[in-house]
Design a protein around this motif. Structure first.
Motif, PDB file in Angstrom:
ATOM      1  N   LEU A   1       0.826  -1.211   0.000  1.00  0.00           N
ATOM      2  CA  LEU A   1       0.000   0.000   0.000  1.00  0.00           C
ATOM      3  C   LEU A   1       0.856   1.256   0.000  1.00  0.00           C
ATOM      4  O   LEU A   1       0.534   2.238  -0.671  1.00  0.00           O
ATOM      5  CB  LEU A   1      -0.961  -0.021   1.181  1.00  0.00           C
ATOM      6  CG  LEU A   1      -2.066  -1.077   1.052  1.00  0.00           C
ATOM      7  CD1 LEU A   1      -2.675  -1.380   2.415  1.00  0.00           C
ATOM      8  CD2 LEU A   1      -3.113  -0.635   0.050  1.00  0.00           C
ATOM      9  N   LEU A   2       1.955   1.223   0.721  1.00  0.00           N
ATOM     10  CA  LEU A   2       2.877   2.360   0.715  1.00  0.00           C
ATOM     11  C   LEU A   2       3.413   2.597  -0.696  1.00  0.00           C
ATOM     12  O   LEU A   2       3.444   3.724  -1.184  1.00  0.00           O
ATOM     13  CB  LEU A   2       4.024   2.119   1.696  1.00  0.00           C
ATOM     14  CG  LEU A   2       5.087   3.204   1.780  1.00  0.00           C
ATOM     15  CD1 LEU A   2       4.477   4.525   2.236  1.00  0.00           C
ATOM     16  CD2 LEU A   2       6.197   2.788   2.730  1.00  0.00           C
ATOM     17  N   GLN A   3       3.787   1.522  -1.354  1.00  0.00           N
ATOM     18  CA  GLN A   3       4.275   1.638  -2.727  1.00  0.00           C
ATOM     19  C   GLN A   3       3.164   2.164  -3.645  1.00  0.00           C
ATOM     20  O   GLN A   3       3.406   3.003  -4.511  1.00  0.00           O
ATOM     21  CB  GLN A   3       4.782   0.297  -3.233  1.00  0.00           C
ATOM     22  CG  GLN A   3       5.346   0.363  -4.635  1.00  0.00           C
ATOM     23  CD  GLN A   3       5.885  -0.968  -5.115  1.00  0.00           C
ATOM     24  OE1 GLN A   3       5.708  -1.997  -4.485  1.00  0.00           O
ATOM     25  NE2 GLN A   3       6.541  -0.943  -6.237  1.00  0.00           N
ATOM     26  N   ALA A   4       1.928   1.683  -3.436  1.00  0.00           N
ATOM     27  CA  ALA A   4       0.803   2.143  -4.251  1.00  0.00           C
ATOM     28  C   ALA A   4       0.598   3.647  -4.095  1.00  0.00           C
ATOM     29  O   ALA A   4       0.397   4.365  -5.086  1.00  0.00           O
ATOM     30  CB  ALA A   4      -0.464   1.383  -3.863  1.00  0.00           C
ATOM     31  N   ILE A   5       0.648   4.119  -2.869  1.00  0.00           N
ATOM     32  CA  ILE A   5       0.479   5.554  -2.616  1.00  0.00           C
ATOM     33  C   ILE A   5       1.563   6.352  -3.335  1.00  0.00           C
ATOM     34  O   ILE A   5       1.287   7.356  -3.988  1.00  0.00           O
ATOM     35  CB  ILE A   5       0.496   5.839  -1.098  1.00  0.00           C
ATOM     36  CG1 ILE A   5      -0.766   5.263  -0.450  1.00  0.00           C
ATOM     37  CG2 ILE A   5       0.624   7.326  -0.812  1.00  0.00           C
ATOM     38  CD1 ILE A   5      -0.707   5.189   1.060  1.00  0.00           C
TER      39      ILE A   5
END
Length: 176
Positions: free
Chosen positions: A57-61
Motif C-alpha cells: 500500500l505504501l508503494q501504491a500511494i
C-alpha cells in the motif's frame, strides 16, 4: 490527474521480491506455483498478511494508485485473513476490493474454509459494517485448481446471500 487502479494483485507477493528458488529455475507456470507461490502462501500468518499489505500500500500511494483489488491466499491462516488486509487498507486510506482465493489444492477442508471466509467478509462489508473504502468479491484460484463440486459450492454459497448483496459483488478468478 485521476488515481491509478490495480485490478488484480497479491499483497503477500511482496515477500517474493529478491527470493531465490532452490532446485533451479522453473520451466513452466505450474512449477512457478509449486516452487514459489504455493510455498510462500502456506507460510503466511496473520501478522505477515497485514504487513505485506502495508508495504504494498505504501508503494501504491507513492505511485498514485488509489484502488487495489487483492486476491489473497494463506491456506494455514484463512479465518480472518481478509480482516488483516482490510485493516491495512483502511489505515492507508486506499480503496480496496478484497477476496480470498478458494482452491482444492489444500483439500476439501481448505476449500470450505476459503468459502466461509469469502462469505463472512462479504456479509461484513456489504451488510454489517459497510465502508465506502472497502469492497469485496468472492475469490477463486483457477479452473485447474477448483473441481466442479467446489465451484458449485461457491455458487451455492453466493446464492444464499440476499439478492441486494449479490448485486453488489461477484466472482474474481484467474482465467489464464
Amino acid at each position: 490527474m485521476p488515481g491509478m487502479i490495480c485490478l488484480h494483485g497479491h499483497f503477500y507477493g511482496m515477500f517474493s521480491r529478491g527470493m531465490s528458488l532452490k532446485g533451479g529455475n522453473p520451466s513452466c507456470f505450474k512449477e512457478i506455483l509449486e516452487q514459489l507461490w504455493w510455498r510462500l502462501d502456506k507460510a503466511l500468518q496473520p501478522e505477515d498478511v497485514k504487513y505485506s499489505a502495508l508495504v504494498c500500500l505504501l508503494q501504491a500511494i507513492k505511485c498514485g494508485t488509489t484502488t487495489i483489488v487483492d486476491h489473497h491466499a494463506s491456506p494455514n491462516s484463512i479465518k480472518g485473513s481478509l480482516d488483516e488486509i482490510a485493516s491495512a487498507t483502511l489505515e492507508s486510506q486506499i480503496r480496496s476490493v478484497l477476496c480470498y482465493e478458494v482452491t482444492d489444492r489444500n483439500g476439501e477442508e481448505g476449500a470450505l474454509e476459503g468459502i466461509k471466509e469469502n462469505i463472512r467478509f462479504i456479509k461484513k462489508c456489504l451488510i454489517n459494517e459497510p465502508n465506502p473504502l472497502l469492497g469485496t468479491s468472492f475469490g477463486l484460484h483457477a479452473a485447474f485448481t477448483c473441481c466442479d463440486e467446489t465451484l458449485t459450492k461457491c455458487r451455492d454459497a453466493m446464492l444464499e446471500l440476499p439478492k441486494e448483496v449479490q448485486k453488489k459483488t461477484g466472482f474474481h478468478i484467474h482465467v489464464a
